[in-house]
Motif scaffolding. Sequence first.
Motif, PDB file in Angstrom:
ATOM      1  N   GLU A  35      25.287  11.692  20.377  1.00  0.00           N
ATOM      2  CA  GLU A  35      24.569  12.951  20.576  1.00  0.00           C
ATOM      3  C   GLU A  35      23.697  12.945  21.830  1.00  0.00           C
ATOM      4  OE1 GLU A  35      25.728  12.306  16.471  1.00  0.00           O
ATOM      5  OE2 GLU A  35      24.421  11.140  17.808  1.00  0.00           O
ATOM      6  N   ILE A  91      16.702  19.588  15.954  1.00  0.00           N
ATOM      7  CA  ILE A  91      17.061  20.798  15.205  1.00  0.00           C
ATOM      8  C   ILE A  91      18.179  20.490  14.212  1.00  0.00           C
ATOM      9  CG2 ILE A  91      18.080  23.098  15.415  1.00  0.00           C
ATOM     10  CD1 ILE A  91      16.610  23.352  18.105  1.00  0.00           C
ATOM     11  N   ASP A  92      19.195  19.728  14.678  1.00  0.00           N
ATOM     12  CA  ASP A  92      20.291  19.352  13.788  1.00  0.00           C
ATOM     13  C   ASP A  92      19.785  18.527  12.609  1.00  0.00           C
ATOM     14  OD1 ASP A  92      22.064  20.658  15.383  1.00  0.00           O
ATOM     15  OD2 ASP A  92      22.780  18.865  16.434  1.00  0.00           O
ATOM     16  N   GLU A 112      11.295  22.272  25.107  1.00  0.00           N
ATOM     17  CA  GLU A 112      11.182  23.315  24.084  1.00  0.00           C
ATOM     18  C   GLU A 112      10.216  22.811  23.020  1.00  0.00           C
ATOM     19  OE1 GLU A 112      14.015  25.530  20.774  1.00  0.00           O
ATOM     20  OE2 GLU A 112      14.930  24.722  22.600  1.00  0.00           O
ATOM     21  N   ARG A 146      17.176  18.999  26.590  1.00  0.00           N
ATOM     22  CA  ARG A 146      17.791  19.944  25.647  1.00  0.00           C
ATOM     23  C   ARG A 146      18.477  19.199  24.501  1.00  0.00           C
ATOM     24  NH1 ARG A 146      22.390  22.157  24.105  1.00  0.00           N
ATOM     25  NH2 ARG A 146      23.634  20.760  25.418  1.00  0.00           N
ATOM     26  N   LEU A 147      19.160  18.111  24.836  1.00  0.00           N
ATOM     27  CA  LEU A 147      19.880  17.344  23.809  1.00  0.00           C
ATOM     28  C   LEU A 147      18.922  16.688  22.825  1.00  0.00           C
ATOM     29  CD1 LEU A 147      22.675  15.678  25.983  1.00  0.00           C
ATOM     30  CD2 LEU A 147      22.965  17.510  24.290  1.00  0.00           C
ATOM     31  N   THR A 157      15.981  17.825  21.968  1.00  0.00           N
ATOM     32  CA  THR A 157      15.512  18.917  21.111  1.00  0.00           C
ATOM     33  C   THR A 157      16.599  19.337  20.129  1.00  0.00           C
ATOM     34  OG1 THR A 157      14.155  19.712  22.954  1.00  0.00           O
ATOM     35  CG2 THR A 157      14.476  21.213  21.113  1.00  0.00           C
ATOM     36  N   ARG A 158      17.858  19.379  20.604  1.00  0.00           N
ATOM     37  CA  ARG A 158      18.990  19.749  19.755  1.00  0.00           C
ATOM     38  C   ARG A 158      19.172  18.757  18.599  1.00  0.00           C
ATOM     39  NH1 ARG A 158      20.995  24.215  18.537  1.00  0.00           N
ATOM     40  NH2 ARG A 158      20.954  23.354  16.443  1.00  0.00           N
ATOM     41  N   CYS A 159      18.996  17.461  18.925  1.00  0.00           N
ATOM     42  CA  CYS A 159      19.099  16.438  17.881  1.00  0.00           C
ATOM     43  C   CYS A 159      18.091  16.693  16.767  1.00  0.00           C
ATOM     44  CB  CYS A 159      18.864  15.044  18.468  1.00  0.00           C
ATOM     45  SG  CYS A 159      20.189  14.420  19.508  1.00  0.00           S
ATOM     46  N   GLU A 190      19.098  18.703  30.929  1.00  0.00           N
ATOM     47  CA  GLU A 190      20.116  18.626  29.883  1.00  0.00           C
ATOM     48  C   GLU A 190      19.744  17.577  28.840  1.00  0.00           C
ATOM     49  OE1 GLU A 190      23.834  19.169  27.789  1.00  0.00           O
ATOM     50  OE2 GLU A 190      22.427  20.386  28.960  1.00  0.00           O
TER      51      GLU A 190
END
Length: 594
Positions: A563, A503-504, A222, A496-497, A499-501, A493
């Motif tokens: 995470e 964003i958080d 992403e 994704r994680l 990228t999620r880190c 996955e």
Amino acid sequence: MVKMESTEEQDRKLVLEFCHLLEKSKQLFNGLRDLPQYGHRQWQAYFGRTFDVYTKLWKFQQQHRMVLDSKYGLKRWQIGEIASKIGQLYYHYYLRTSETNYLNEAYQFYAAIRGRAYYSRAAKEDRPDLMVKKLRYYARFIVVCLLLKKMKLVRELVTELEKQIQEYTNTYEPEDHLEWSLVLEEIKGFIKAEAAVAVLHADSNPIILSHRLSPLTTPPCERSPHMTLSLQEILIVGSACEQAKFSELTMDMFRMLQTLEREPTESATNPLSMSHGLHGHDASPAASRIPPYGVPGSKGYLENGRHYRDNPHKYLLYKPSISQLLVFLASGFKELPLGGALLLYMSADGCFSTTKHPEDYGYELGGLATSVKRDSVDGGGLSCRGKSYKENHCLYPGDLYPFTRRPMFIIIDSDNSFVFQHIPRYFGQPLVVLMSPQDVPPAFQADVQHHGSLFTLFLHSPLTALCYICNVGDVPIHHWERCQTYVDRFITEASRLVTRCRIDEIEQGIGFIDSSYVQFFGDDFLRTLILRFVFCDVVLRLHRGFRGRHMRPRCEPQLPANELLEHPSLSHIIFQLASALDVRGHFSEGPECD
């Protein structure tokens, strides 16, 4: 009578022109060895002139073969020698540009030599130097086929090479017969070591899989505006002493260079190759296969001076001296365009320090042995363990500090890798260091030392590495493909994680993941390496045989544990994969998997 004289004069001029082109081509070809191995501008023009002369020579011998046969006495082995030189040109052009399509071009010429049996009468010429040329041709062809993963052909060529060496030895009793026997044993050992895990057809014949990057194997991502860097320069160094090697390529180098290349396309998509078959007289490779003079400006180059290619540019160094290593690093550093990143991969034995209370992490913790010098202080030993002085032929973490002025991605595969975790970011540039485990369980130590590092195998082919540490020696293709879907799910996955880190971090103001990873994450190759590192860490963390922190990899900056590295979704996929392979017992307790 006048007409007859005119024809003879024309033939004489043709022979003279051929001799001129042949001599000019030899001069230019011999001059290639004097060109600097680093930098771009210093050698491109010379290669262009060499290609140009060989184009003319190849066309000329095709167009005037009958005259050259009758008036010059052109022999088939001489045609083979010209084709072999063109194959070498393409191979060295591949080494200098990192464009895998040139490997296909080298293969075409080498295959034509074999298919047309240009060297078939070499033994009847009663010239040992000609037999040596034939043996060298075989060795070079084997290297190209290895890099293109044509393993069935490799085995055929090795069998033919063995027969040729035997014939050479029996006929001439040469002084170099032992050297050629060692070459043969080296390539046999390399082939055996390369096949870590066999993937089998339904008929139990092995399938050869490529592990170069392709659209199907590129991890998803992403995108974000922070992913600004692209990998442009690579230095791959192999100095591990006992590792299988062939033609100055250790197993680790062989695997890593493929990991950092895209799958080669067919010749038809290569604009530098305007002919896509074996045409012309005697079904020889067409002269128009040779690239035109103006290589810059062709595919993979931009006009504003920024060099963006299908593949990042690579330098391959086998057991370099420390001065060579630093010169090539400096060259890669100098060639970096704006927005480019430099990758250093080094597979080497550790150089250890006995300093009990180190104050300088740059030089007092030891480093990596480069070349092994017989005239070194310790008498040419492989390890500096127990020495209080600084070893000359050793790369220390402090040697890399000046190069961190530009974005740098470092991979260290060694039994002393962890000393590179303290490299400071003095210049505020993105910096990531991936470090191999410093030890492996005793059951794997002998194999890993000779067959190639486990850490590099994880970065090259994660599923192969997992099978290897679970003692799975062969896998049916349908089962392999099913298991590969679990690896793909893991990589997706993990991406994704990551990228999620990020964003958080932005939304909550909590620094879960260092910005260096994010900036490198937009590059396909670097993202692949980061995510395969995560796979390696999770697998070894869960595997019962890898107990102790020294048996797991490290990275700097550290990736978040909760995470990412210890996230339940990643562990769950590994347990599912282990169950699919029927090796669940090798892993620690976890949830039962469907």
